[in-house]
Design a protein around this motif. Structure first.
Motif, mmCIF file in Angstrom:
data_model
loop_
_atom_site.group_PDB
_atom_site.id
_atom_site.type_symbol
_atom_site.label_atom_id
_atom_site.label_comp_id
_atom_site.label_asym_id
_atom_site.label_seq_id
_atom_site.Cartn_x
_atom_site.Cartn_y
_atom_site.Cartn_z
ATOM 1 N N UNK A 84 0.821 -1.221 0.000
ATOM 2 C CA UNK A 84 0.000 0.000 0.000
ATOM 3 C C UNK A 84 0.854 1.270 0.000
ATOM 4 N N UNK A 85 1.939 1.232 -0.770
ATOM 5 C CA UNK A 85 2.853 2.374 -0.777
ATOM 6 C C UNK A 85 2.180 3.632 -1.318
ATOM 7 N N UNK A 86 1.408 3.514 -2.391
ATOM 8 C CA UNK A 86 0.746 4.686 -2.964
ATOM 9 C C UNK A 86 -0.227 5.305 -1.962
ATOM 10 N N UNK A 87 -0.926 4.451 -1.243
ATOM 11 C CA UNK A 87 -1.857 4.965 -0.245
ATOM 12 C C UNK A 87 -1.114 5.725 0.855
ATOM 13 N N UNK A 91 -1.500 9.637 1.987
ATOM 14 C CA UNK A 91 -1.769 10.019 3.376
ATOM 15 C C UNK A 91 -0.742 11.037 3.859
ATOM 16 N N UNK A 92 0.533 10.832 3.494
ATOM 17 C CA UNK A 92 1.578 11.759 3.910
ATOM 18 C C UNK A 92 1.363 13.154 3.371
ATOM 19 N N UNK A 93 0.919 13.249 2.127
ATOM 20 C CA UNK A 93 0.646 14.557 1.529
ATOM 21 C C UNK A 93 -0.554 15.211 2.215
ATOM 22 N N UNK A 94 -1.613 14.435 2.415
ATOM 23 C CA UNK A 94 -2.803 14.978 3.064
ATOM 24 C C UNK A 94 -2.477 15.479 4.468
ATOM 25 N N UNK A 95 -1.637 14.734 5.171
ATOM 26 C CA UNK A 95 -1.259 15.142 6.517
ATOM 27 C C UNK A 95 -0.440 16.426 6.488
ATOM 28 N N UNK A 96 0.464 16.540 5.509
ATOM 29 C CA UNK A 96 1.272 17.753 5.397
ATOM 30 C C UNK A 96 0.401 18.971 5.126
ATOM 31 N N UNK A 97 -0.643 18.786 4.312
ATOM 32 C CA UNK A 97 -1.553 19.907 4.021
ATOM 33 C C UNK A 97 -2.240 20.368 5.297
ATOM 34 N N UNK A 98 -2.757 19.414 6.055
ATOM 35 C CA UNK A 98 -3.502 19.790 7.258
ATOM 36 C C UNK A 98 -2.589 20.298 8.367
ATOM 37 N N UNK A 281 5.308 -5.100 9.738
ATOM 38 C CA UNK A 281 3.892 -5.043 9.341
ATOM 39 C C UNK A 281 3.761 -4.452 7.947
ATOM 40 N N UNK A 282 4.478 -3.348 7.693
ATOM 41 C CA UNK A 282 4.408 -2.697 6.393
ATOM 42 C C UNK A 282 4.944 -3.588 5.284
#
Length: 294
Positions: A84-87, A91-98, A281-282
């Motif tokens: 799930x690397x793309x996911x 998520x990392x980009x979305x978190x950086x935005x917020x 796990x990853x």
């Protein structure tokens, strides 16, 4: 290779050296070459994703910076395959935005994000070593690109969605098999081999020849660095061997048990190496409980 020509791997440099303002020129050169415009780093931003931790020598290492346009740039080096690397990069980009917009601020304060992934594993099919993803809204019938008009600070501003939405770069280092001619190719050659040409004029690499010399590190730093390289090689060997064994068992038995046993063997060997459970796990997709009982 002469002693003076041995250079530090980029992932180690990001964690240990390139956070220092005196060394920003290396990162600035890399980003200038990749993005096709001059980039100046104002500061390195702290977040959960770029803290130094005990497991930073294993799977991934990254850095988050702000440029002189107030945009956020995330650079990440991934050493081994992750489910799930793309996911996760989404998520990392979305978190950086917020992280960089406060409650109550207007939406025009949202920062443009560049996500740059330097990958040392096979992420999938594709003939190129560099892939770029960018948001554009294209007319279904007219094929034209939508341009949005907004009012910002009492002025009408025309902008394309690509100027607002994140951009993604995936650099597949192992797929680079060319003779380096362009500045970008020189950079990818360094990422893959650790070699930098003595006559290079490529932005960032010229500075790297001075700042990232292996023998400029102290004895203790060199020992830690050598252990880092050894850990990566061992981890990759364990993963490759266990995956091959799992595939062979799966073919012979024709059942899911073979694949599961292969993944369990991967996890078991990674535990022996002291790899953190989050990384296991990853890499395997097994649950924490399944890993604990191995």
């Amino acid at each position: 290779m002469e002693q003076a020509d041995r250079y530090i791997r980029f992932d180690w440099a990001i964690k240990r050296l390139l956070r220092q303002k005196a060394n920003f020129s290396v990162l600035e050169g890399f980003l200038t070459v990749l993005l096709g415009e001059e980039v100046k780093i104002i500061e390195i931003l702290e977040s959960e994703s770029n803290q130094q931790t005990a497991d930073d020598k294993f799977n991934r290492v990254d850095i988050k910076a702000k440029n002189d346009k107030d945009e956020i740039i995330i650079i990440e080096v991934q050493n081994t395959r992750e489910l799930y690397y793309l996911e996760r990069i989404l998520y990392g980009v979305a978190k950086a935005i917020t992280e960089h917009i406060s409650l109550g601020e207007r939406y025009y304060e949202v920062k443009k994000i560049y996500s740059i992934s330097i990958l040392y594993f096979d992420i999938g099919k594709g003939d190129d070593y560099l892939y770029h993803g960018q948001n554009n809204f294209v007319g279904v019938h007219t094929n034209d690109r939508l341009e949005v008009t907004t009012k910002e600070k009492d002025a009408l501003v025309h902008k394309l969605p690509a100027e607002v939405f994140p951009e993604y770069f995936l650099i597949r280092v192992n797929e680079f098999n060319k003779v380096a001619v362009t500045p970008l190719e020189e950079w990818v050659e360094y990422l893959k081999t650790g070699c930098i040409r003595s006559d290079t004029e490529t932005p960032g690499l010229k500075e790297a020849r001075e700042k990232l010399v292996y023998y400029n590190m102290s004895k203790a730093e060199r020992q830690a660095y050598d252990e880092h390289l050894s850990a990566i090689m061992i981890q990759n060997d364990v993963l490759d061997g266990a995956k091959l064994e799992g595939r062979m068992e799966g073919r012979m038995e024709g059942r899911m048990e073979g694949r599961m046993e292969g993944l369990q063997e991967v996890a078991r060997n990674m535990k022996k190496l002291g790899v953190p459970i989050e990384v296991i796990i990853q890499s395997t997709g097994l649950s924490g409980k399944e890993i604990e009982i191995l």
